[in-house]
Design an enzyme around this catalytic site. Structure first.
Site, short mmCIF file in Angstrom:
data_model
loop_
_atom_site.label_atom_id
_atom_site.label_comp_id
_atom_site.label_asym_id
_atom_site.label_seq_id
_atom_site.Cartn_x
_atom_site.Cartn_y
_atom_site.Cartn_z
N GLY A 44 0.81 -1.05 0.03
CA GLY A 44 -0.14 0.13 -0.13
C GLY A 44 0.86 1.14 -0.10
N ALA B 14 -7.11 9.85 8.06
CA ALA B 14 -5.59 10.06 7.93
C ALA B 14 -4.69 10.04 9.12
CB ALA B 14 -5.40 11.35 6.97
N ASP C 180 -6.40 1.82 7.83
CA ASP C 180 -7.83 1.67 7.79
C ASP C 180 -8.06 0.14 7.79
OD1 ASP C 180 -8.50 4.24 7.31
OD2 ASP C 180 -8.83 4.11 4.77
N VAL D 217 -1.48 -7.23 -4.93
CA VAL D 217 -1.26 -8.48 -4.05
C VAL D 217 -2.47 -9.32 -3.72
CG1 VAL D 217 -0.60 -8.95 -1.73
CG2 VAL D 217 0.49 -7.01 -2.69
N GLU E 2 -19.36 17.43 1.90
CA GLU E 2 -18.67 18.44 1.13
C GLU E 2 -18.93 17.96 -0.30
OE1 GLU E 2 -14.46 18.42 4.06
OE2 GLU E 2 -14.91 16.74 2.58
N GLY F 177 -0.65 4.55 0.47
CA GLY F 177 -1.57 5.38 1.30
C GLY F 177 -0.72 6.12 2.31
#
Length: 457
Positions: free
Chosen positions: A10, A322, A311, A78, A173, A12
């Site tokens: 990952g 985050a 996460d 993966v 948003e 992120g």
């Protein structure tokens, strides 16, 4: 002796932060990521509504880590993890590969959850990837284009009704930006329709928007959304979604069918399928969202060399934001460094520090909650802008984002409005063709959808 091998799955917030914090480690680091970029997910809605380009919130991972010589980046999907042999199995299109590890960090993130109704995704895309944002951009702007061609008032109304499911920060948003897009940006550009007449409906099962912000800020948000024309259906759950409608049921059991062509799903998350792989191979338990029940040091019980971050980890009172990913990566990086240097770490128990929550509602309007400090209005909006710029990786991306914000928020113009049919239907086409189809397509093979037989050719 060969150097210690660290594999990170990952790219992120968690994966990238872990790699950067291990810069001075006496180890070789391999990042296996299914995308070539690091995505700043909190701003995806601005890509979807034409404010920002995808490059400004998704710089390439190689560029970010180009000066870190102990890191190798591989574009990889993966598929399996063997904790006994300490090997990760992955592929790039049709090319199958394996990578061995001494320490494994699994930070593959999460996708959208439809709460057991995955067929909703055909008509209501989520917003977790660049592809999602570009598809939504095509759907949103495409709805106005189709409405311009229509002569039937009912069809026009259906095309100009946008339903956003989920009233967390992303949903609020998104709803606010679609409303501003219709009311300001598109004003005067069409001849047969008035974009300002578009309806934006925000749906959630909670009593009000942004429930985790507390009752006061939730009420402020509801009031501001109403001011800009966002309709709210709170205490409602979605029972059905199809190409033309969304069906809601309120707490009294009364159903409402809303005619709508363009829907956005911003409710619920589901951890990466790699969580299920780890559960099968190690016996670790998963929560309802597929997150891994890790030990206090974020490793898998019985496998101290495997860490699960961001996460994908199930840690009490740590939200899937985050900061959870960043803080978990910093913690595990210092733990690994201590192991490599044969010393005791500062702490072996991960402790999350809540740094607050924030969300924009509309131009110059936002809400911020940091412990007991509550901000609203323009001051909250400035704080939101500053902190989001701070966390975007790369000076070039920060400057580009700031420039487009100034243009958009002052002039109402949005420079990133280009859409294509490929963006609109690419996801659905690949899903129809089945797993591994992209590799077959680029190699020139003729393939048929999974539900067709070979004899159909």
């Amino acid at each position: 002796m060969t150097r210690h091998q660290i594999v990170i799955i990952g790219s992120g917030f968690a994966g990238l932060m872990a790699a950067r914090k291990l810069k001075k480690a006496n180890a070789d680091i391999t990042i296996l990521a299914r995308t070539s970029h690091h995505l700043f997910q909190p701003l995806l809605y601005q890509v979807a509504t034409g404010i920002l380009s995808e490059g400004e919130i998704a710089p390439t991972t190689r560029e970010i880590l180009r000066k870190q010589k102990n890191v190798t980046v591989k574009l990889a999907l993966v598929e399996d993890i063997d904790p006994i042999a300490k090997v990760v199995h992955w592929r790039n299109h049709n090319r199958q590969e394996t990578t061995a590890y001494d320490t494994l960090i699994v930070a593959a993130g999460a996708g959208q959850s439809y709460f057991g109704n995955d067929h909703f995704s055909v008509f209501a895309p989520g917003m977790k990837t660049i592809d999602d944002a570009l598809e939504l951009r095509a759907r949103i702007f495409g709805a106005f284009e189709l409405a311009e061609l229509e002569t039937d008032p009912q069809q026009i109304e259906k095309l100009l009704t946008f339903v956003v499911v989920g009233a967390g920060p992303t949903g609020v948003e998104m709803a606010g930006q679609i409303r501003e897009l219709a009311s300001h940006t598109l004003r005067g550009e069409f001849r047969n329709i008035d974009p300002a007449k578009a309806r934006v409906i925000l749906v959630d099962g909670a009593p009000g928007p942004l429930p985790v912000f507390g009752d006061k800020l939730s009420a402020v948000t509801a009031k501001e959304l109403a001011k800009i024309g966002v309709e709210q259906r709170m205490n409602c759950i979605v029972t059905n979604v199809d190409a033309q409608t969304v069906t809601l049921r309120n707490k009294d059991g009364i159903e409402e069918v809303i005619p709508s062509v363009c829907k956005v799903w911003a409710a619920g998350v589901q951890a990466s399928p790699l969580g299920a792989v780890l559960a099968e191979k190690t016996g670790v338990t998963l929560d309802r969202a597929g997150r891994v029940a890790v030990s206090p040091d974020l490793s898998i019980p019985g496998y101290p060399e495997i860490f699960v971050l961001g996460d994908m980890m199930a840690v009490p009172n740590v939200p899937g934001v985050a900061q959870g990913a960043i803080q978990s990566a910093r913690f595990v990086a210092q733990l690994i460094l201590a192991r490599l240097e044969n010393r005791q770490p500062k702490t072996k128990i991960f402790q999350y520090k809540d740094k607050g929550s924030m969300a924009t509602i509309s131009r110059c309007k936002a809400v911020v909650k940091i412990n007991k400090l509550h901000l609203r209005g323009f001051s909250a909006w400035v704080a939101w802008c500053f902190l989001h710029l701070l966390y975007i990786v790369g000076f070039k991306s920060q400057i580009g984002t700031l420039f487009h914000w100034v243009v958009s928020f002052i002039t109402n113009a949005r420079s990133q409005r280009t859409t294509t049919n490929q963006q609109l239907v690419g996801r659905l086409a690949l899903e129809e063709l089945g797993e591994g189809s992209s590799g077959k397509l680029v190699s020139g093979e003729k393939i048929t959808p999974d539900h067709q037989t070979d004899s159909a050719n």
